[in-house]
Scaffold this motif. Structure first.
Motif, PDB file in Angstrom:
ATOM      1  N   LYS A   1       0.846  -1.193   0.000  1.00  0.00           N
ATOM      2  CA  LYS A   1       0.000   0.000   0.000  1.00  0.00           C
ATOM      3  C   LYS A   1       0.876   1.236   0.000  1.00  0.00           C
ATOM      4  O   LYS A   1       1.781   1.358   0.819  1.00  0.00           O
ATOM      5  CB  LYS A   1      -0.857  -0.007   1.260  1.00  0.00           C
ATOM      6  N   ARG A   2       0.607   2.149  -0.913  1.00  0.00           N
ATOM      7  CA  ARG A   2       1.367   3.405  -0.905  1.00  0.00           C
ATOM      8  C   ARG A   2       1.049   4.187   0.362  1.00  0.00           C
ATOM      9  O   ARG A   2      -0.099   4.280   0.771  1.00  0.00           O
ATOM     10  CB  ARG A   2       1.006   4.257  -2.118  1.00  0.00           C
ATOM     11  N   PRO A   3       2.073   4.757   0.994  1.00  0.00           N
ATOM     12  CA  PRO A   3       1.839   5.519   2.227  1.00  0.00           C
ATOM     13  C   PRO A   3       0.886   6.697   2.010  1.00  0.00           C
ATOM     14  O   PRO A   3       0.734   7.172   0.888  1.00  0.00           O
ATOM     15  CB  PRO A   3       3.241   6.024   2.593  1.00  0.00           C
ATOM     16  N   GLY A   4       0.273   7.128   3.095  1.00  0.00           N
ATOM     17  CA  GLY A   4      -0.621   8.290   3.023  1.00  0.00           C
ATOM     18  C   GLY A   4      -2.065   7.866   3.020  1.00  0.00           C
ATOM     19  O   GLY A   4      -2.392   6.736   2.641  1.00  0.00           O
ATOM     20  N   PRO A   5      -2.948   8.773   3.440  1.00  0.00           N
ATOM     21  CA  PRO A   5      -4.363   8.420   3.563  1.00  0.00           C
ATOM     22  C   PRO A   5      -5.023   8.248   2.202  1.00  0.00           C
ATOM     23  O   PRO A   5      -4.796   9.032   1.292  1.00  0.00           O
ATOM     24  CB  PRO A   5      -4.968   9.610   4.308  1.00  0.00           C
ATOM     25  N   ASP A   6      -5.810   7.197   2.050  1.00  0.00           N
ATOM     26  CA  ASP A   6      -6.636   7.030   0.857  1.00  0.00           C
ATOM     27  C   ASP A   6      -8.095   7.238   1.273  1.00  0.00           C
ATOM     28  O   ASP A   6      -8.400   7.522   2.426  1.00  0.00           O
ATOM     29  CB  ASP A   6      -6.407   5.658   0.223  1.00  0.00           C
ATOM     30  N   ARG A   7      -8.999   7.100   0.297  1.00  0.00           N
ATOM     31  CA  ARG A   7     -10.400   7.403   0.574  1.00  0.00           C
ATOM     32  C   ARG A   7     -10.987   6.438   1.598  1.00  0.00           C
ATOM     33  O   ARG A   7     -11.738   6.841   2.491  1.00  0.00           O
ATOM     34  CB  ARG A   7     -11.193   7.375  -0.731  1.00  0.00           C
ATOM     35  N   ARG A   8     -10.636   5.173   1.489  1.00  0.00           N
ATOM     36  CA  ARG A   8     -11.149   4.196   2.444  1.00  0.00           C
ATOM     37  C   ARG A   8     -10.715   4.543   3.877  1.00  0.00           C
ATOM     38  O   ARG A   8     -11.508   4.538   4.810  1.00  0.00           O
ATOM     39  CB  ARG A   8     -10.632   2.800   2.057  1.00  0.00           C
TER      40      ARG A   8
END
Lengths: 264, 240, 264, 240, 264, 240
Positions: free
Chosen positions: F88-95
Motif C-alpha cells: 500500500k502506498r503511504p498516506g491516507p486514501d479514501r477508504r
C-alpha cells in the motif's frame, strides 16, 4: 520561551552527568541499550523484522513487486527505501507528506543497504531491460525513544535476510499468497552505528533525551569487512577532525556487536 | 558495469578531465550579483553553476516557527529544471530535502543567530547547471551570500568533496567520477577552528582510505576558503 | 495598515513624476530599460538564454524529450512552457506549487510562442501517432525587478533559436551528452511588449516600482510581420477603448526594437 | 489540418450553427437561483451552462489575507467533471487559475470594496456545460450574482468574445470556431464608461482585424448587458 | 463560544417542536420534502440528472471512458464514483482536496450502486483483460440544504439510466460527439433512505437545520426487491437496537416512494 | 465468478478456517504497549495485527479547531505499507478517510469530552497486518488505548462484524469470506446500554437476514468487550 528554558535545564543535567562519567540512563559511554531483533513477524510482507532498542521499537517490512528496470541498469533490480514517522510513535511526529527528518532517515538507511551492495541486484533481473524485481523496504517506527538510524538499518537488513520470493506467475503477475522457498540474494550485512557529541563528550546509541540536547551526531555504516559504506553527520554543532577519525575507528567494533543480533 | 562506465579513471597520472588527483576543478566566486536579495553569490566550479541568495534577518512566516532566543536559519537547495541532462521536474524531491537539511546544519554553527531573535534568515541555493559536487558548491556560495548580506558570522564555511575512483583517492569529483566511482565524501569545515560541520559519505572505503580522503577533502576546503575570501575582498575591498 | 500607507505614498510620488513627464528611473515613457540577451549559457540545456532587462534577470532553458503526440495532433510535436518564481529572485515569491502569477506568466509567454507558430511543430514528428519531440521551455527569473512578461518571452525565443537536437538513439532513448548540429526548426520570432497605465499615463516596460502601483497592464505579442498573436490585460483597473487601440499600434515598433536584441 | 477541422466556416453568409457573423448565441440569464448563496445567477449561452454564486461580505480565512482598507474580492472559476467531452479531473488546473485571476481583475474595478474592510467577497463560477466562451459567460454571471447579493457596484460587467474564423471576423465563437479558428478575443467592459476591464487574445490578427474584432466584441458586450439588466429587473422588479 | 450557544438554542427549538409532533419545516416525521428528478440535462455527459429535494439541488453526470480492467476482474467494467462539495453550494464547503465528508458521500452512494449490482458490469467488457468501459459517476451538489445521501443516490441511478454509449472507434478511442442508441445496461434501481435521530425522535429526510443538530443518522440502501444493499450510520450519537430494526423496516416503503420519481 | 473465489464457504458445518458460523477468530488484547503514547493497545485478531495509541488531552493544533466547550476527539486509521499483499502506498486514501470518520463517531458518545475544553484527544490506529475486519479491530483497540491513557469514558466500545457467505449468516468474516462473500455488517456498541455507535453494511441482505446478522454482531461485540476488560484488568489489576 518556557520550552527553551526547560530544554536548557535538561541539557545542563545531562552534561553534568556526562562530566562525572555517567549517562542519563546509567549506561557506559560506549554501551548500546538492550537490543532484540525478531524476524518473520508479519505474514503480509515478504520479509519483516521488529527491532527493540531500549524503548525504541521499529517494524520493517520488505515487499517485492515487479516492474521495469532503470534504463541505465537494464539487468539490475530496483531498491526503494521508504520511512514513515507516524504520529502514533511520538508526540513530535506529524501527519502529512514526509518531512526532512523522515526523508533523511530513509536515505541514510538506504545508503548503507545500497552502497554495501548487500543485495545481489543482478539476481533480481527477470528479463533484461524489461522486467525486474523491485524491493521495497518500509521503515516503520512504532515507539520513538531515540536512535532510529541504527534501529532501522538493523531492521532493514534483518528483514531483507528474512525475505522470500512470492510466486511469479507466467503472465508476469505475482501471487502473493504463495511464497516460494527462495530467499532474497543477500550477500553482505551492513549495519549503522551512531554516536552523539554532547558538551564535548562522545557517546554511542543516543537515547531520546540525549538526542534532544546533542550538539552533533555521526552515523557510520560498515559492511561485514569493516569497510565504511555510508556516513551522515547531523546536528547543528561540529566535530573536531580528531573526533571524527576516532569515532570512525571505534564504530567498527560496535558494528560487530550489532551484527550479532541479526537472526539467521 | 553500468552503461557508460569508463574503463580507467586515471591515465598517466591524470584524471579524465586532465586534473591531478589532488587538484580542484576551476573555481570562480562572485559576491553581490543580485539586486533584490539582501546578499548573494555566484559560484562556477567546474561545470557547476550555482547561485545563492540570502534574505534576512526578516519577519518569519508562519509565525509559530519563530524562536524567542535566536533567528531561525532556513536553507533551501533547489535544482533548475534545465540544470541536468534529463529535465528535472520542478519542486523539491527527496534528495533536495536532505541536502537542504545538511546545508543548514553545516552553516548553523557559524551564524550568530542569537542576535536576531524572532526573525528568519533564509538562504536559497539554486543549481543552474550541475556537474557533481553541487552540495559543496551550494554551501560555499551560501556562506558568501550570508556574509554579503551582512549577517555576523564566526567564519565562512567552505565545502569540498574527496572520493575514490578506480582505486585512487581523488579530490573534488566531477560527474563521470561521481557516477561510476567507488566513493564520495563531501566535507565542510569552519576554517578558523578546523572543525567539521558537514560530513557525508556513500560508497566503499577502508579505514585507511577514509582517513586519506577525509584529510584531502579538508585541504580542498582550505583552497575553497581562499576563493571565498577573495570574492568578498573584491566586493568590499580591504584585506578581510 | 502601515504597508498600505507606504504604498499610497509611493504611488503619489510616481504619479506626480509622471504628471511632470518623468519616470521614477528617469526613462522616457516609451523607453525600455537597458537590455541584453546572451545565449548558450547552459551546457545541460539544449538551448538557453540569459536576459537582463535593467536589473531584472531571467534564465530560460529549453530541454527536449521524446514522447507520444496528442491524439488529435498525431503528426505534431508537443510544446510545454513552465515558469518558476523561485524565492531566491524576490522577497515576494514564495515556495510551493505554482500560484496564479506563475501560471499566468507561463501561459502568456506560451501564447506568443504557440500562436505565432514560430516552431514548425510538424518537423518535430518522429513517427506519426507514436513518437514526437517534446519541447520544454522553462522560464526561470533570477532577479525580479519588473516586467517578467517581456523578459521571459525574449528569453524563450532566444533559447529556442539557440537550441540543437541531442542524439536520438535507435531504441528511442536520447543521448543528451551528444548534441547534433541540427537546430530546432524556428520559423518566426515573436516578442511581447508590455505597457502600464499609472494615474492615466501609459508607459512601456514597467520597472518593479511602477508595477507595484499600476492601475492596469497590457501585454501584446507580435510576430515578425507585426501581426498580433497574443494579448493579456492585467491589473484591477481599466483601459479606455482608445487607449487600447493606441497601445496596440505603438507596440509594434517596440517589438521591432526588442527583436533586434535576439542573437543569431 | 487538425483532426475534425471543417473546410469552411461560413457558407452563404451563415456560420456552421446558422448565425450571422455579428450574432450572439441565444443567451438566457436568471438571477437568484440558489438558496444558500448570498447572491447567484444562472447563464445559458449557446451550449454553455454556467452557475455563479456570491458569498459575502463575510469573515475572511485565512485571516492574514484581510485588508484593512477594503474587502478582498476572490473569484474562482471551475469546470464540472462532466462539463466537457473528455471528463475533466476535479481540482484547479492552470487554465482555471488564469481565468480566475483575469475574472477577478475584470470585476474589481466596479465593486465598492472600500465599504467592507477586513472582509472577503467570494464569487464562485461553476461551468456545468461548456461550448466555448465560458470565461465570458462566467464573468457575465458573476457580476449578476454580485448584484443579486446586494454588493454595491458602479456597474455590471458584461463580457463577450469576438474572433476570426476562415478569414472572417465574427462575434461570440462556439466550440468548432474556437477549436479550429484563427483567433479569439474575449473582452469585458464597464458599460457606463465604455472602459475595458478584460482583454485577452490568442491567435493571429492584423492591426486592422484586431480593431474590427475589438469593436465587434464591445458591441456584443452591450447586448449582453441588456440581458443582465433584464434578469435583475425580472428578479427585483422596477426599471433598474 | 457564541456559535455554540446559537447551536444549542436552535437545537432546543427543533427538539421542542418534535416533542409536540412537529418538524421545523412543517413536515410529518415520515415525510420527504418536495422532490423532482430531471434527466438528460447535460449534453457533454453520457448521462445526467438534476435532483431537487426541497431546496437541495444536486447535479449528477455520468461519463464513459475506456481503459484496462482490474487484474482480478478481467471481464468486468470499472465503476468510479466521485463527489465534489464545491464552495458554491454552501458556506460550509471549502476548496481543496476532498475532505472526509466528501469522501464519505461518494463512498456511501457508490456502495448502493455497486452492491445492488445495478450495472451489468460484464456487459462493459470490450476485450477481456485488455479493454473495458469505465463508468464515472460525478456527484455535484449545487445548493446544499440537507440530505445529500438520498439526493445524490437518486441522481446517480437516474443519470445511469439516462446514459447512452458514445461511439467507440476502431483504434480504441472514443468519439464523444457521436452518441449511439445503446443504453448503459442498468438492471436494478437502488435508492438510499436517510433517517435522523434528534432528541429521541426519528425523522426521515433531514433538512439542513435538522442535520446540524442531529444526534445520529442512518442511511440504508435498498434494491428493487427491498433487500438491503448498503448502510451507513453517522453522527456522534447512538441508536438503540430497536430503533435500528424499526428504521430498516420502515425505510423500505420510503425507498419505493423515492424510486417512483426516477424517469424512464 | 471472481478469480480465486471458493466454491463453498461452509463444509460440514465448518468455515474455511475451521470456525463455526458464530465463532470469533482468536482475539488477544494487550494494553499499555508503547512508551511515548499516553495510552496504547495492541490487538491480534485472527490475522489482524493492530496498534492503537492515544495522545491527550493535549494542546490542539491548528488552534482554530479548538472547542471551548469540550475536547476535540480526532481519530486516524492508517495501514502500514506492508500490512496487505500488494504494498500500500503511504498516506491516507479514501477508504482510510471514511474509516477514520466512522471510528471517531463510534467513540465520541462514550468519551467525557466536556471535561477537557480547548484540548485535543488524538487516537491513532495503525494496521500492521490485515486479514479483514480491521475497522472493528481498530475501534476495539482504540477504546482500550483511550482507557489506558486515563481518559474518562462511560464505557468501552467493542466492535465486531457479522455477514453472509455462501448463503449463511456468520460472525467475524476473515479475508476470503470478506472478498467473496455476500455481505459484511460491522457493528460497534456501548455495552452498558446496548446502544449502537457504528453500523455499516455492504452487500445484500433480506430484512430477515439483516436482523439475524445484526443480532449476531451484537453478540460478537459482547465477547470482544470481555477481552477488552480482561486486558485492562491485566494491566491495572483490580476487578475493573
Amino acid at each position: 520561551m518556557r520550552q527553551e528554558i526547560i530544554a536548557d535545564v535538561k541539557r545542563d543535567h545531562i552534561v553534568n552527568l556526562l562530566n562525572s562519567g555517567k549517562r542519563v540512563d546509567g549506561r557506559a559511554f560506549d554501551e548500546y541499550r538492550e537490543l532484540s531483533v525478531e524476524v518473520g513477524i508479519n505474514q503480509r510482507a515478504e520479509g519483516s523484522a521488529l527491532v527493540k532498542l531500549g524503548k525504541t521499537q521499529v517494524m520493517v517490512g520488505v515487499k517485492l513487486a515487479v516492474g521495469e528496470p532503470f534504463p541505465d541498469m537494464p539487468d539490475s533490480g530496483v531498491l526503494t527505501t521508504n520511512a514513515e514517522l507516524i504520529p502514533l510513535a511520538s508526540p513530535s511526529f506529524e501527519r502529512g507528506p514526509p518531512d526532512e527528518d523522515t526523508v533523511e532517515l530513509a536515505r541514510v538507511v538506504d545508503r548503507a543497504i545500497r552502497e554495501s551492495q548487500c543485495i545481489d541486484m543482478e539476481k533480481l533481473c527477470i528479463k533484461e531491460g524489461e522486467l525486474v524485481w523491485i524491493v521495497f523496504i518500509d521503515l516503520h517506527p512504532l515507539d520513538y525513544d531515540g536512535n532510529l538510524f541504527d534501529a532501522c538499518t538493523l531492521g532493514a537488513i534483518a528483514a531483507l535476510k528474512n525475505a522470500v520470493f512470492p510466486k511469479l506467475e507466467e503472465n508476469g503477475r505475482i501471487d502473493y499468497k504463495t511464497k516460494t522457498e527462495e530467499k532474497l540474494p543477500i550477500v553482505d550485512t551492513p549495519v549503522e552505528v551512531t554516536f552523539a557529541k554532547i558538551g564535548g563528550h562522545i557517546v554511542v546509541d543516543p537515547c531520546l533525551e540525549e538526542e534532544e540536547v546533542l550538539d552533533a551526531r555521526l552515523t557510520i555504516g560498515y559492511n561485514e569487512r569493516g569497510e565504511i559504506v555510508a556516513m551522515q553527520k547531523g546536528g547543528s554543532g561540529t566535530f573536531t577532525q580528531e573526533e571524527i577519525l576516532d569515532i570512525v575507528r571505534r564504530g567498527r567494533e560496535k558494528a560487530e556487536f550489532l551484527r550479532k543480533h541479526i537472526p539467521g | 558495469m553500468k552503461v557508460g562506465e569508463p574503463e580507467e579513471f586515471i591515465i598517466d597520472g591524470r584524471r579524465l578531465d586532465g586534473r591531478r588527483v589532488d587538484e580542484l576543478r576551476p573555481l570562480k566566486i562572485e559576491a553581490g550579483v543580485l539586486k533584490r536579495a539582501d546578499g548573494s553569490a555566484y559560484v562556477e566550479w567546474g561545470g557547476n553553476k550555482v547561485l545563492a541568495a540570502c534574505y534576512g534577518p526578516r519577519e518569519i512566516h508562519p509565525r509559530h516557527e519563530a524562536n524567542p532566543q535566536r533567528a531561525v536559519l532556513r536553507t533551501y537547495y533547489s535544482m533548475a529544471p534545465f540544470s541536468v541532462y534529463e529535465r528535472k521536474r520542478p519542486g523539491p524531491d527527496r534528495r533536495s530535502m536532505e541536502i537542504s537539511k545538511v546545508t543548514r546544519q553545516a552553516l548553523e554553527s557559524v551564524v550568530f543567530t542569537h542576535l536576531y531573535p524572532m526573525t528568519a534568515i533564509d538562504v536559497f541555493i539554486e543549481i543552474l547547471q550541475a556537474q557533481a559536487g553541487t552540495r559543496c558548491a551550494g554551501i560555499t556560495a551560501a556562506s558568501v551570500a550570508l556574509a554579503d548580506a551582512g549577517i555576523p558570522m564566526k567564519d565562512l564555511v567552505p565545502a569540498c568533496a574527496a572520493g575514490k575512483v578506480g582505486g585512487h583517492i581523488v579530490l573534488d569529483l566531477f560527474d563521470i567520477e561521481d557516477n561510476y566511482g567507488e566513493a564520495d565524501l563531501p566535507v565542510a569545515i569552519v576554517p578558523r577552528t578546523g572543525e567539521v560541520s558537514l560530513l557525508q559519505m556513500d560508497g566503499n572505503l577502508t579505514q585507511e582510505e577514509f582517513e586519506q580522503a577525509f584529510k584531502l577533502a579538508v585541504k580542498g576546503c582550505m583552497q575553497v576558503y581562499e576563493k571565498q575570501k577573495e570574492a568578498l575582498r573584491k566586493r568590499y575591498g580591504g584585506s578581510e
